[in-house]
Scaffold this active site. Sequence first.
Site, mmCIF file in Angstrom:
data_model
loop_
_atom_site.group_PDB
_atom_site.id
_atom_site.type_symbol
_atom_site.label_atom_id
_atom_site.label_comp_id
_atom_site.label_asym_id
_atom_site.label_seq_id
_atom_site.Cartn_x
_atom_site.Cartn_y
_atom_site.Cartn_z
ATOM 1 N N ASN A 154 0.781 -1.237 0.000
ATOM 2 C CA ASN A 154 0.000 0.000 0.000
ATOM 3 C C ASN A 154 0.813 1.287 0.000
ATOM 4 O OD1 ASN A 154 0.699 -0.571 2.643
ATOM 5 N ND2 ASN A 154 -1.126 0.403 3.487
ATOM 6 N N GLY A 230 2.662 -5.455 7.293
ATOM 7 C CA GLY A 230 1.680 -6.198 6.510
ATOM 8 C C GLY A 230 0.581 -6.720 7.405
ATOM 9 N N SER A 231 0.040 -7.863 7.024
ATOM 10 C CA SER A 231 -1.130 -8.365 7.746
ATOM 11 C C SER A 231 -0.709 -9.175 8.984
ATOM 12 C CB SER A 231 -1.979 -9.217 6.813
ATOM 13 O OG SER A 231 -1.192 -10.257 6.286
ATOM 14 N N GLU A 250 4.655 -4.186 12.115
ATOM 15 C CA GLU A 250 3.743 -3.051 11.892
ATOM 16 C C GLU A 250 2.536 -3.632 11.176
ATOM 17 O OE1 GLU A 250 3.792 -0.021 12.804
ATOM 18 O OE2 GLU A 250 5.863 0.575 13.163
ATOM 19 N N LEU A 251 1.396 -3.736 11.858
ATOM 20 C CA LEU A 251 0.267 -4.494 11.311
ATOM 21 C C LEU A 251 -0.964 -3.590 11.142
ATOM 22 C CD1 LEU A 251 1.007 -7.592 13.557
ATOM 23 C CD2 LEU A 251 1.834 -7.172 11.241
ATOM 24 N N CYS A 284 -3.075 1.619 6.807
ATOM 25 C CA CYS A 284 -3.352 0.905 8.055
ATOM 26 C C CYS A 284 -4.040 1.820 9.066
ATOM 27 C CB CYS A 284 -2.076 0.325 8.611
ATOM 28 S SG CYS A 284 -0.733 1.471 8.472
ATOM 29 N N GLU A 377 -10.561 -5.137 10.086
ATOM 30 C CA GLU A 377 -9.936 -4.090 9.281
ATOM 31 C C GLU A 377 -10.493 -4.182 7.859
ATOM 32 O OE1 GLU A 377 -5.798 -4.698 8.222
ATOM 33 O OE2 GLU A 377 -5.431 -2.552 8.337
HETATM 34 P P1 NAP Z 1 0.453 -9.035 3.460
HETATM 35 O O1 NAP Z 1 -0.368 -9.835 2.538
HETATM 36 O O2 NAP Z 1 0.676 -9.550 4.828
HETATM 37 O O3 NAP Z 1 1.842 -8.834 2.707
HETATM 38 C C1 NAP Z 1 2.870 -8.047 3.261
HETATM 39 C C2 NAP Z 1 4.199 -8.607 2.821
HETATM 40 O O4 NAP Z 1 4.376 -9.899 3.425
HETATM 41 C C3 NAP Z 1 4.307 -8.815 1.308
HETATM 42 O O5 NAP Z 1 5.621 -8.520 0.898
HETATM 43 C C4 NAP Z 1 4.026 -10.305 1.167
HETATM 44 O O6 NAP Z 1 4.581 -10.867 0.015
HETATM 45 C C5 NAP Z 1 4.732 -10.829 2.413
HETATM 46 N N1 NAP Z 1 4.328 -12.159 2.827
HETATM 47 C C6 NAP Z 1 3.142 -12.787 2.626
HETATM 48 N N2 NAP Z 1 3.195 -14.042 3.133
HETATM 49 C C7 NAP Z 1 4.432 -14.211 3.673
HETATM 50 C C8 NAP Z 1 5.104 -15.277 4.330
HETATM 51 N N3 NAP Z 1 4.506 -16.440 4.567
HETATM 52 N N4 NAP Z 1 6.370 -15.085 4.757
HETATM 53 C C9 NAP Z 1 6.992 -13.909 4.526
HETATM 54 N N5 NAP Z 1 6.421 -12.863 3.887
HETATM 55 C C10 NAP Z 1 5.152 -12.999 3.478
HETATM 56 O O7 NAP Z 1 -0.095 -7.551 3.603
HETATM 57 P P2 NAP Z 1 -0.561 -6.560 2.445
HETATM 58 O O8 NAP Z 1 -1.860 -7.047 1.932
HETATM 59 O O9 NAP Z 1 0.543 -6.303 1.470
HETATM 60 O O10 NAP Z 1 -0.729 -5.225 3.278
HETATM 61 C C11 NAP Z 1 -1.906 -4.920 3.944
HETATM 62 C C12 NAP Z 1 -1.747 -5.062 5.438
HETATM 63 O O11 NAP Z 1 -0.618 -4.332 5.878
HETATM 64 C C13 NAP Z 1 -2.924 -4.478 6.170
HETATM 65 O O12 NAP Z 1 -3.287 -5.317 7.236
HETATM 66 C C14 NAP Z 1 -2.376 -3.165 6.704
HETATM 67 O O13 NAP Z 1 -3.041 -2.668 7.831
HETATM 68 C C15 NAP Z 1 -0.980 -3.524 6.995
HETATM 69 N N6 NAP Z 1 -0.141 -2.324 7.039
HETATM 70 C C16 NAP Z 1 0.350 -1.893 8.235
HETATM 71 C C17 NAP Z 1 1.119 -0.736 8.301
HETATM 72 C C18 NAP Z 1 1.715 -0.237 9.592
HETATM 73 O O14 NAP Z 1 2.635 0.550 9.532
HETATM 74 N N7 NAP Z 1 1.241 -0.652 10.738
HETATM 75 C C19 NAP Z 1 1.359 -0.017 7.139
HETATM 76 C C20 NAP Z 1 0.832 -0.474 5.951
HETATM 77 C C21 NAP Z 1 0.090 -1.634 5.902
HETATM 78 P P3 NAP Z 1 3.693 -11.110 -1.314
HETATM 79 O O15 NAP Z 1 3.282 -9.758 -1.758
HETATM 80 O O16 NAP Z 1 4.659 -11.770 -2.227
HETATM 81 O O17 NAP Z 1 2.554 -11.976 -0.905
#
Ligand code: NAP
Length: 474
Positions: A154, A230-231, A250-251, A284, A377
């Site tokens: 994002n 990420g998530s 950071e979730l 997020c 969320e």
């Molecule tokens: P995501 O699906 O968890 O992906 C985040 C990253 O993790 C991507 O690079 C993804 O790679 C990788 N990933 C997925 N499965 C993995 C595994 N088994 N092992 C290691 N890495 C893995 O999250 P998203 O959909 O990109 O982002 C949305 C989430 O991020 C939301 O929940 C949002 O609230 C959160 N977020 C939090 C913040 C904060 O600062 N707190 C900021 C921004 C976003 P792939 O893309 O290759 O699957």
Amino acid sequence: MAATATERKLLIDGEWIETGDWLEVRSPYSGDVVGRVAKGGAAEARRAVDAAARALQSPLPAHKRAEILVKVAGLIGRRHEELARTISDEAGKPIKAARIEASRAMSTYTFAAVEARKLAGEMVPMEGAQAGEGKLGFTLRKPIGVVGAISPFNFPCNLVAHKIAPALAAGCPVVLKPASQTPLSALFLAELELEAGLPDGWLNVVVGPASQIGDVLVEDDRVKLITFTGSGDVGWGLQERAPRKRVKLELGNSTPAIVAADADVEAAATKLAGSAFAFAGQACISVQRIYVERPVYDAFVEAFVPKVEALTVGDPADDETDVGPVIDEGSRSRIVEWIDEAKAAGATLLAGGLEGELIRPTVLGNVPDDQKVSCEEVFGPVVVLNPIDSVGEGIERANGTKYGLQAGIFTASIDSALRAADELEFGGVTVNEAPAFRSDQMPYGGIKASGNTKEGPAWAVREMTEERLVVIQR
Ligand code: NAP
């Protein structure tokens, strides 16, 4: 692939690497291929860790690290529009928001450079105890080692910057795995790092299957810290699998804002309408739940809904667009399903709904608290309005979530503001500002299911260094 599409390779040990396998990056708006990127896997991730571990053997002095970080900020400035277009193309982010993200990345690098220059330990007052008499004590801040960084789709530029820049400031080489949907901005930044003079191995970028690359970062003992945005499922899973590493998370959040009866309703409506739907609610800290004290509830709805309806929805490349698409069809259908479920449970649609393939900024009233649009969320352009009888009730309902990243209150009362600061169980509380506010030097991070750390260069650098105590007998 469009004629203008970008082609990028992986960066390992200062070299751009092809693997024979390519990942297509598609625009979430048009579906067109906007780039293709060499796709790596476990083997490339291992080579990247080898390169980073070798780089660690030739430390870079802090002033050199700071100079490189400042140069990167300058290079972003020079290629600002190109970087903003890359962010917009791959993430479907409206170009005006993408420009802000590129500018924020400059700020992140600049703040990180400051941290590199002032990185120091502390004096320990040894003579405070009899045992310390005649001794001099102080701490050194040593780089923790190789940092593994995993970033989300994002904010494909600035959240990468929030990982790379503090790590380099701390003296740690990095292996970065960007999101597969948005790897182009990360590789763009990597190109700028090399141009700024970053020596080989200090930044390695591997794009490819998340679990394969993640497994290498988890299993290789030379990776001392994993910084993940990420998530929750993925993040907490990484922590469980790497109990001996620092795993910094950071979730997500389900961001609440309270509007008290004494608030400036017009100002609150303006701030909240402006920030709740930025990047189609895919931040997020996008505002998701708004609790308004009953005496001003109708006035708030009257002020808020027209501002939401006035947002321009459409092509992210267009300068006028405020709200573009969500990242993919899976997210779109999930969000639409949650809206439909809420409506079936009695919610009123005050604004929004579908417009062709796009979800218009959507406002729902009378939503039961157990609906997913309230308690999960959404990560989409949806806001839920709730009347409340008191600020106390607002605080209680705002806290009624597993998340704890940021929350906000609008009020003219110092007592209500301080009460909210005291009682809202979140990593950050904003007063008379939308809780979607973030400036890049702030300590930013959540509690509860939202994470376990603070980002912002000064805080991240602390996480990425270890304190070593030195005691000298005079
Ligand atoms: P995501 O699906 O968890 O992906 C985040 C990253 O993790 C991507 O690079 C993804 O790679 C990788 N990933 C997925 N499965 C993995 C595994 N088994 N092992 C290691 N890495 C893995 O999250 P998203 O959909 O990109 O982002 C949305 C989430 O991020 C939301 O929940 C949002 O609230 C959160 N977020 C939090 C913040 C904060 O600062 N707190 C900021 C921004 C976003 P792939 O893309 O290759 O699957």
